[in-house]
Structure formats: C-alpha cells, structure tokens
Motif scaffolding. Structure first.
Motif, PDB file in Angstrom:
ATOM      1  N   THR A 144       0.853  -1.183   0.000  1.00  0.00           N
ATOM      2  CA  THR A 144       0.000   0.000   0.000  1.00  0.00           C
ATOM      3  C   THR A 144       0.887   1.230   0.000  1.00  0.00           C
ATOM      4  OG1 THR A 144      -1.748  -1.154   1.202  1.00  0.00           O
ATOM      5  CG2 THR A 144      -1.819   1.253   1.221  1.00  0.00           C
ATOM      6  N   LEU A 145       0.627   2.109  -0.944  1.00  0.00           N
ATOM      7  CA  LEU A 145       1.368   3.361  -1.073  1.00  0.00           C
ATOM      8  C   LEU A 145       0.417   4.484  -0.707  1.00  0.00           C
ATOM      9  CD1 LEU A 145       3.902   4.910  -2.054  1.00  0.00           C
ATOM     10  CD2 LEU A 145       2.943   4.797  -4.360  1.00  0.00           C
ATOM     11  N   LYS A 146       0.774   5.270   0.316  1.00  0.00           N
ATOM     12  CA  LYS A 146      -0.099   6.355   0.769  1.00  0.00           C
ATOM     13  C   LYS A 146       0.613   7.690   0.594  1.00  0.00           C
ATOM     14  CE  LYS A 146      -2.866   8.127   4.575  1.00  0.00           C
ATOM     15  NZ  LYS A 146      -3.386   7.898   5.934  1.00  0.00           N
ATOM     16  N   LEU A 147      -0.015   8.578  -0.150  1.00  0.00           N
ATOM     17  CA  LEU A 147       0.423   9.963  -0.289  1.00  0.00           C
ATOM     18  C   LEU A 147      -0.451  10.774   0.650  1.00  0.00           C
ATOM     19  CD1 LEU A 147       1.806  12.435  -1.602  1.00  0.00           C
ATOM     20  CD2 LEU A 147       0.099  12.269  -3.423  1.00  0.00           C
ATOM     21  N   ASP A 148       0.164  11.411   1.654  1.00  0.00           N
ATOM     22  CA  ASP A 148      -0.580  12.131   2.685  1.00  0.00           C
ATOM     23  C   ASP A 148      -0.180  13.604   2.666  1.00  0.00           C
ATOM     24  OD1 ASP A 148      -1.899  13.026   4.927  1.00  0.00           O
ATOM     25  OD2 ASP A 148      -1.055  11.521   6.279  1.00  0.00           O
ATOM     26  N   LEU A 149      -1.101  14.457   2.277  1.00  0.00           N
ATOM     27  CA  LEU A 149      -0.860  15.897   2.215  1.00  0.00           C
ATOM     28  C   LEU A 149      -1.259  16.604   3.505  1.00  0.00           C
ATOM     29  CD1 LEU A 149      -2.362  16.555  -1.359  1.00  0.00           C
ATOM     30  CD2 LEU A 149       0.035  16.164  -0.764  1.00  0.00           C
ATOM     31  N   SER A 150      -1.846  15.891   4.467  1.00  0.00           N
ATOM     32  CA  SER A 150      -2.397  16.520   5.673  1.00  0.00           C
ATOM     33  C   SER A 150      -1.350  17.268   6.493  1.00  0.00           C
ATOM     34  CB  SER A 150      -3.124  15.493   6.543  1.00  0.00           C
ATOM     35  OG  SER A 150      -2.214  14.550   7.076  1.00  0.00           O
ATOM     36  N   GLY A 151      -0.106  16.849   6.439  1.00  0.00           N
ATOM     37  CA  GLY A 151       0.949  17.524   7.202  1.00  0.00           C
ATOM     38  C   GLY A 151       1.617  18.670   6.456  1.00  0.00           C
ATOM     39  N   SER A 152       1.148  18.967   5.250  1.00  0.00           N
ATOM     40  CA  SER A 152       1.777  20.033   4.458  1.00  0.00           C
ATOM     41  C   SER A 152       1.606  21.388   5.131  1.00  0.00           C
ATOM     42  CB  SER A 152       1.206  20.062   3.039  1.00  0.00           C
ATOM     43  OG  SER A 152      -0.166  20.378   3.071  1.00  0.00           O
ATOM     44  N   SER A 153       2.606  22.234   4.988  1.00  0.00           N
ATOM     45  CA  SER A 153       2.602  23.529   5.663  1.00  0.00           C
ATOM     46  C   SER A 153       1.483  24.450   5.198  1.00  0.00           C
ATOM     47  CB  SER A 153       3.955  24.216   5.475  1.00  0.00           C
ATOM     48  OG  SER A 153       4.207  24.442   4.097  1.00  0.00           O
ATOM     49  N   SER A 154       0.933  24.220   4.014  1.00  0.00           N
ATOM     50  CA  SER A 154      -0.112  25.103   3.496  1.00  0.00           C
ATOM     51  C   SER A 154      -1.486  24.429   3.428  1.00  0.00           C
ATOM     52  CB  SER A 154       0.279  25.616   2.116  1.00  0.00           C
ATOM     53  OG  SER A 154       0.452  24.545   1.230  1.00  0.00           O
ATOM     54  N   GLY A 155      -1.632  23.271   4.062  1.00  0.00           N
ATOM     55  CA  GLY A 155      -2.927  22.595   4.092  1.00  0.00           C
ATOM     56  C   GLY A 155      -3.405  22.167   2.717  1.00  0.00           C
ATOM     57  N   LEU A 156      -2.556  21.473   1.989  1.00  0.00           N
ATOM     58  CA  LEU A 156      -2.902  21.074   0.624  1.00  0.00           C
ATOM     59  C   LEU A 156      -4.048  20.068   0.598  1.00  0.00           C
ATOM     60  CD1 LEU A 156       0.671  20.648  -0.906  1.00  0.00           C
ATOM     61  CD2 LEU A 156      -0.880  22.597  -1.118  1.00  0.00           C
TER      62      LEU A 156
END
Length: 148
Positions: free
Chosen positions: A53-65
């Motif tokens: 399983t490959l998970k791309l998680d944007l939740s921790g991005s500095s700009s709230g992507l």
C-alpha cells in the motif's frame, strides 16, 4: 559430527536470511503544473514491489494542501480529476479521491524494478497565498509511506 555441523550451519544461514527485512527503494517526485500537478513514484530498487500500500498524505503540508477534483467543493477555480498516466496496471484498483481529500492510498499489485506509477490531479493551498499554485515550500510536511 561433521554432518551435524553442516546441517546446523545450513539452518542457521536460512534463519538469518529469513529474518532479514526487505526494503523497497522508491523515488517520489512532485511537479507543479498548470492546470495539472503530477506525482510520480518509481521503483528504483532491484526487487519488485508486490502486495503493498502506497499512501500519499498531504495533511501535514505547511499550506494545508487538498485535492481539487471537482468544480464544486473545497477546491478553488480550476480543478482536475485524478488521471493515471503510467502504472495503472500495477494497481489492484484505481483509487477514488473526493474533492477536499488530503490523502490517497494506492494498493499495488506488482511494480517491477524500473516501473513507475504516475498520476495528474489538481492540488490547492487552503491557508492563503495563491491557492491554485503550489510552491516548493507549500508541500513541505507532506509524506509518502509504502507498507508491504
């Protein structure tokens, strides 16, 4: 006695081999584009990646992507649906993304050495600035995780 030592060493060698964890080498890239942003994942290792399983998680991005995949919802202005440009056959199924989601999980069937999975989509900034473009610092904090 000699036969016993040979068996013992063979069992010891097999046990050490079995206990050694396998690591996958995955290269990840993001290219900001207009109107489509592109994510690419390439197996740069010598072994296939299977049942992972490959998970791309944007939740921790500095700009709230977030993903902007529809004309109505959390995204702003231009939107682009998720579209695989390579590696679609490496997946068990094509994942779905809802407008405003901040992660996507891809279940990999098998990704051969040198093989890649790439998709285009639109991502937007939710913390001000220019929401429709993502600069390098705005993706800082996003993460990718591969679990086999």
């Amino acid at each position: 006695m000699k036969d016993f030592r040979m068996r013992f060493l063979t069992v010891l060698s097999l046990t050490m081999f079995i206990a050694t964890p396998a690591y996958a080498d995955l290269s990840v890239s993001f290219n900001e584009g207009a109107p489509k942003d592109r994510f690419s994942f390439k197996n740069v290792g010598e072994c296939p990646i299977s049942s992972a399983t490959l998970k791309l998680d944007l939740s921790g991005s500095s700009s709230g992507l977030i993903f902007d995949v529809t004309g109505s919802g959390a995204g702003v202005e231009v939107f682009q649906p998720l579209e695989f440009v390579s590696g679609r056959n490496s997946l068990m199924k094509v994942p779905t993304i809802q407008d405003g989601d901040d992660f996507v999980e891809m279940n990999i069937k098998k990704l051969a050495p040198g093989g890649s999975i790439a998709f285009t989509v639109d991502i937007d900034d939710t913390k001000g600035g220019r929401e429709i473009t993502v600069s390098g610092s705005e993706i800082k904090g996003a993460s990718v995780r591969l679990v086999q």
